[in-house]
Design an enzyme around this catalytic site. Structure first.
Site, PDB file in Angstrom:
ATOM      1  N   LYS A 105       0.834  -1.212   0.000  1.00  0.00           N
ATOM      2  CA  LYS A 105       0.000   0.000   0.000  1.00  0.00           C
ATOM      3  C   LYS A 105       0.865   1.256   0.000  1.00  0.00           C
ATOM      4  O   LYS A 105       0.555   2.218  -0.706  1.00  0.00           O
ATOM      5  CB  LYS A 105      -0.966  -0.017   1.182  1.00  0.00           C
ATOM      6  N   LYS A 117      -7.802  -9.541 -13.724  1.00  0.00           N
ATOM      7  CA  LYS A 117      -8.567  -9.925 -12.540  1.00  0.00           C
ATOM      8  C   LYS A 117      -9.560  -8.805 -12.190  1.00  0.00           C
ATOM      9  O   LYS A 117      -9.188  -7.629 -12.180  1.00  0.00           O
ATOM     10  CB  LYS A 117      -7.603 -10.129 -11.355  1.00  0.00           C
ATOM     11  N   LYS A 121     -11.946  -3.805  -7.604  1.00  0.00           N
ATOM     12  CA  LYS A 121     -12.406  -2.417  -7.611  1.00  0.00           C
ATOM     13  C   LYS A 121     -11.242  -1.455  -7.845  1.00  0.00           C
ATOM     14  O   LYS A 121     -11.455  -0.360  -8.359  1.00  0.00           O
ATOM     15  CB  LYS A 121     -13.224  -2.049  -6.375  1.00  0.00           C
TER      16      LYS A 121
HETATM   17  P1  ADP Z   1     -11.012  -5.981  -4.620  1.00  0.00           P
HETATM   18  O1  ADP Z   1      -9.870  -6.606  -5.383  1.00  0.00           O
HETATM   19  O2  ADP Z   1     -12.136  -5.605  -5.509  1.00  0.00           O
HETATM   20  O3  ADP Z   1     -10.549  -4.842  -3.716  1.00  0.00           O
HETATM   21  P2  ADP Z   1     -11.104  -7.459  -2.166  1.00  0.00           P
HETATM   22  O4  ADP Z   1      -9.613  -7.513  -2.106  1.00  0.00           O
HETATM   23  O5  ADP Z   1     -11.821  -6.557  -1.196  1.00  0.00           O
HETATM   24  O6  ADP Z   1     -11.564  -7.109  -3.658  1.00  0.00           O
HETATM   25  O7  ADP Z   1     -11.644  -8.944  -2.053  1.00  0.00           O
HETATM   26  C1  ADP Z   1     -12.629  -9.386  -1.146  1.00  0.00           C
HETATM   27  C2  ADP Z   1     -12.767 -10.872  -1.360  1.00  0.00           C
HETATM   28  O8  ADP Z   1     -13.219 -11.167  -2.695  1.00  0.00           O
HETATM   29  C3  ADP Z   1     -11.455 -11.654  -1.189  1.00  0.00           C
HETATM   30  O9  ADP Z   1     -11.735 -12.845  -0.496  1.00  0.00           O
HETATM   31  C4  ADP Z   1     -10.997 -11.939  -2.596  1.00  0.00           C
HETATM   32  O10 ADP Z   1     -10.244 -13.126  -2.660  1.00  0.00           O
HETATM   33  C5  ADP Z   1     -12.315 -12.058  -3.363  1.00  0.00           C
HETATM   34  N1  ADP Z   1     -12.132 -11.579  -4.744  1.00  0.00           N
HETATM   35  C6  ADP Z   1     -11.959 -10.291  -5.135  1.00  0.00           C
HETATM   36  N2  ADP Z   1     -11.815 -10.205  -6.477  1.00  0.00           N
HETATM   37  C7  ADP Z   1     -11.893 -11.463  -6.963  1.00  0.00           C
HETATM   38  C8  ADP Z   1     -11.822 -12.039  -8.290  1.00  0.00           C
HETATM   39  N3  ADP Z   1     -11.662 -11.277  -9.363  1.00  0.00           N
HETATM   40  N4  ADP Z   1     -11.936 -13.376  -8.397  1.00  0.00           N
HETATM   41  C9  ADP Z   1     -12.101 -14.150  -7.299  1.00  0.00           C
HETATM   42  N5  ADP Z   1     -12.190 -13.683  -6.038  1.00  0.00           N
HETATM   43  C10 ADP Z   1     -12.079 -12.364  -5.855  1.00  0.00           C
END
Ligand code: ADP
Ligand code: TRP
Length: 321
Positions: free
Chosen positions: A110, A189, A192
């Site tokens: 970060k 992938k 957000k």
């Molecule tokens: P983002 O990448 O959108 O910030 P987070 O890191 O908050 O998402 O992820 C929250 C949960 O959702 C985690 O357990 C993560 O493994 C799952 N997750 C997020 N994006 C994906 C994806 N593209 N495919 C599979 N699982 C995902």
């Protein structure tokens, strides 16, 4: 066997979150003893607008309940309704070597991305450890990015037990490697942070526009496409349609004659129908916020009953009153 996981209310949930995290958590309810919480204290490391925090927290509660989290089977609460977690965080922090904290990837990642760090962001793995240890958790299902934090949690529990005698349960992580990485609108992938998401819930028109805007190559509809299985819309369709339906679209692409516009339209329809029941349930819940608040309060009470026992064990063991 207790399963526990936290969900940070930092934005709108997308279908990557749904298939990667929510679906497995909701399915795990059949194994019983699931503890799921909305990590609103954690959101404070990045969100400083109280209105936004409240909105995100409520939004996540609605999303989970609409998607099938059953608050009778599972304990579902707002992290800050059980503030004992901050006390345990302090106890754990005093036993955590600086070297362990400095090795945490998430902090390094970060700050490398230019986020100006605050102490909370640095200390966050200790709060996460307290989240887990306060509830005598055995299993923590998380994505690969969180594995190190669960390892750190184990270290902290072991250190506490060495210092003060057997007090805390040492948990195991359950890494979801089997869950495919759901691709986003640009084929990377879905995340957000990449701005390539398809939300679970949202405005129909805007979501249709997003899906119709998926970039495809410039081949004409008539041209046969032998690489049909690589097509992003086909890959996404697999999450929402039966294998037969997917195969049918794949074959039509392969043979030539199916335009990308029609394929994307089909993808939108399947996606939209897939969440139809959940969408209706979410609207009902949103019209009955007192009920949602009551669910979270009841969850907090049940969570607190466990937390009080653990914190009192930890206080006693460490020589506090
Ligand atoms: P983002 O990448 O959108 O910030 P987070 O890191 O908050 O998402 O992820 C929250 C949960 O959702 C985690 O357990 C993560 O493994 C799952 N997750 C997020 N994006 C994906 C994806 N593209 N495919 C599979 N699982 C995902
Ligand atoms: N840090 C986790 C994430 O960013 C959320 C979280 C907070 C969590 N506390 C937790 C997950 C405890 C599992 C257990 O996704």
């Amino acid at each position: 066997m207790r399963t526990l996981t936290g969900i940070t209310p930092s934005g709108t949930l997308h279908i990557g979150n749904y298939f990667g995290a929510m679906r497995p958590a909701i399915d795990a309810q059949t194994r019983g003893d699931c503890f799921y919480f909305i990590a609103d204290y954690h959101s404070m490391t990045t969100v400083t607008d109280p209105v936004e925090r409240r909105k995100n927290t409520l939004g996540i509660a609605l999303d989970w309940l609409a998607c099938g989290l059953d608050p009778k089977t599972s304990v579902f609460w707002r992290q800050s309704d059980v503030p004992e977690v901050c006390e345990l965080m302090w106890m754990l922090g005093t036993l955590t070597p600086m070297g362990l904290m400095e090795r945490a990837h998430s902090y390094k990642d970060k700050t490398a991305k230019g986020i100006s760090p605050n102490f909370g962001l640095f200390a966050y793995p200790v709060l996460m450890a307290a989240d887990i240890l306060l509830y005598d958790t055995h299993r923590v299902p998380v994505g690969r990015d969180q594995k190190q934090h669960v390892e750190m949690t184990r270290d902290m529990a072991i250190k506490f037990n060495e210092a003060y005698g057997e007090t805390l349960v040492v948990p195991e992580s359950e890494i979801r490697d089997e869950v495919a990485v759901i691709p986003g609108l640009d084929g990377q992938k879905m995340s957000k942070s990449y701005g390539n998401t398809i939300e679970i819930f949202g405005d129909e028109k805007a979501l249709r526009k997003k899906i119709m805007g998926i970039m495809m190559d410039s081949r004409t509809p008539a041209e046969p496409k032998p690489d049909a299985d690589q097509n992003l819309a086909i890959q996404l369709l697999k999450f929402f349609a039966t294998p037969e339906v997917v195969l049918d679209y794949e074959n039509r692409l392969r043979a030539g004659g199916l335009g990308y516009g029609d394929l994307k339209k089909a993808l939108f329809e399947h996606y939209w129908n897939y969440f139809a029941v959940a969408r209706a349930r979410r609207a009902e819940l949103a019209a009955n916020l007192d009920h949602v608040e009551a669910v979270l309060r009841d969850g907090a009470q049940r969570a607190r009953a466990v937390a009080e026992q653990v914190i009192s064990r930890a206080r006693k063991a460490s020589g506090l009153r």
